[in-house]
Design a protein around this motif. Structure first.
Motif, PDB file in Angstrom:
ATOM      1  N   ASP A 147     -66.926 -47.807  47.267  1.00  0.00           N
ATOM      2  CA  ASP A 147     -66.026 -47.394  48.345  1.00  0.00           C
ATOM      3  C   ASP A 147     -64.666 -48.076  48.209  1.00  0.00           C
ATOM      4  O   ASP A 147     -63.621 -47.454  48.425  1.00  0.00           O
ATOM      5  N   ARG A 151     -61.131 -46.189  47.582  1.00  0.00           N
ATOM      6  CA  ARG A 151     -60.099 -46.359  48.600  1.00  0.00           C
ATOM      7  C   ARG A 151     -58.830 -46.957  48.009  1.00  0.00           C
ATOM      8  O   ARG A 151     -57.724 -46.472  48.243  1.00  0.00           O
ATOM      9  N   TYR A 152     -58.985 -48.006  47.208  1.00  0.00           N
ATOM     10  CA  TYR A 152     -57.809 -48.681  46.653  1.00  0.00           C
ATOM     11  C   TYR A 152     -57.115 -47.832  45.604  1.00  0.00           C
ATOM     12  O   TYR A 152     -55.882 -47.786  45.541  1.00  0.00           O
ATOM     13  N   GLN A 212     -54.220 -52.331  55.296  1.00  0.00           N
ATOM     14  CA  GLN A 212     -55.316 -51.399  55.520  1.00  0.00           C
ATOM     15  C   GLN A 212     -56.474 -52.064  56.254  1.00  0.00           C
ATOM     16  O   GLN A 212     -57.510 -51.434  56.490  1.00  0.00           O
TER      17      GLN A 212
END
Length: 282
Positions: A147, A151-152, A212
């Motif tokens: 994940d 995401r990054y 984030q």
């Protein structure tokens, strides 16, 4: 015959088939081969769009294990060559998590606060530390890293592209420099100009992650790769939520200290507390 129902049939050899005249995956002594599982896993287990051109998605491709790249506290990383029937190939990194009985990572509780298993059965198994619970725990770390990578990478941060996840194995981009796996930041000795550029990249990455609402949690020169003038962050299973995890601010500060101490040791005038205050979300 309707041409819409006519197609060319191209036979594809499997790992156990005899050699033929067409291209094959490279062979090594005792190499383990398998057909790619790229299309066998669910869509959410394949890397985010846009998929880089180097990723091989041909269902007839063969994956050949080339050996161990490195061993770690909670997982080992192997080299895997994926070669398509037309001879196109790419070498990737395959990170495989061990179960809890074969891991030496003992600080997981600080990172997992705020995380919960989705299914009631899994939560019970985790609390009892049963055989299934150990499998669930290993899977949780793999999913957490998957994940984070997705995401990054989608946010433009310097991490390897995640190709796919299958159980506790993550296939990802192999970061290279001059045709070989890139060294860790701890192993390089950049000049002053490059040292300043490296710090700028790390400060930006830490700031974007914090914006984030997350932090790496174990960032140091040992899990940052130096690919020439570019730094790439690796080892992301312990990524923590700065809000849900009560240890979040402490771990973010530790990231800043670890990074700054390496740059300070090489003569760069940086301050961990200033970096922490700069990147901490208001």
């Amino acid at each position: 015959m309707d041409p819409l129902f006519v197609f060319d049939y191209v036979p594809v050899d499997g790992p156990d088939d005899a050699p033929h005249d067409g291209p094959r995956a490279p062979e090594t002594d005792d190499a383990e081969q398998r057909f790619t599982t790229y299309w066998d896993v669910e869509k959410g287990c394949r890397g985010p769009d846009p998929v880089p051109e180097w990723v091989i998605t041909d269902s007839g491709a063969l994956d050949t294990e080339l050996g161990v790249l490195k061993t770690g506290k909670e997982a080992d990383v192997f080299l895997v060559d994926r070669t398509a029937p037309d001879g196109t190939g790419v070498v990737m990194a395959a990170k495989r998590y061990r179960d809890l009985d074969h891991r030496s990572f003992r600080r997981s509780a600080a990172y997992t606060e705020g995380r919960t298993a989705r299914r009631t059965r899994d939560r019970r198994a985790l609390s009892r530390k049963s055989e299934w619970g150990r499998a669930v725990a290993a899977g949780q770390w793999a999913v957490a890293e998957w994940d984070a990578l997705c995401r990054y990478w989608s946010a433009g941060l310097p991490v390897p592209y995640p190709v796919q996840i299958d159980g506790t194995e993550i296939l990802m981009e192999l970061i290279e420099y001059d045709g070989t796996p890139a060294p860790r930041l701890s192993q390089v000795r950049p000049d002053v100009e490059l040292l300043e550029e490296y710090f700028f990249q790390m400060r930006t990455a830490i700031s974007v992650m914090a914006a984030q609402g997350v932090a790496h949690g174990d960032l140091s020169a040992y899990n940052i790769l130096a690919a020439g003038e570019r730094l790439v962050i690796i080892d992301l299973p312990q990524v923590i939520d700065l809000i849900a995890n009560p240890n979040g601010p402490e771990l973010l500060l530790r990231d800043c200290r670890n990074v700054c101490s390496w740059f300070q040791a090489r003569g760069l005038d940086v301050d961990a507390q200033e970096l922490f205050e700069e990147v901490t979300p208001v």
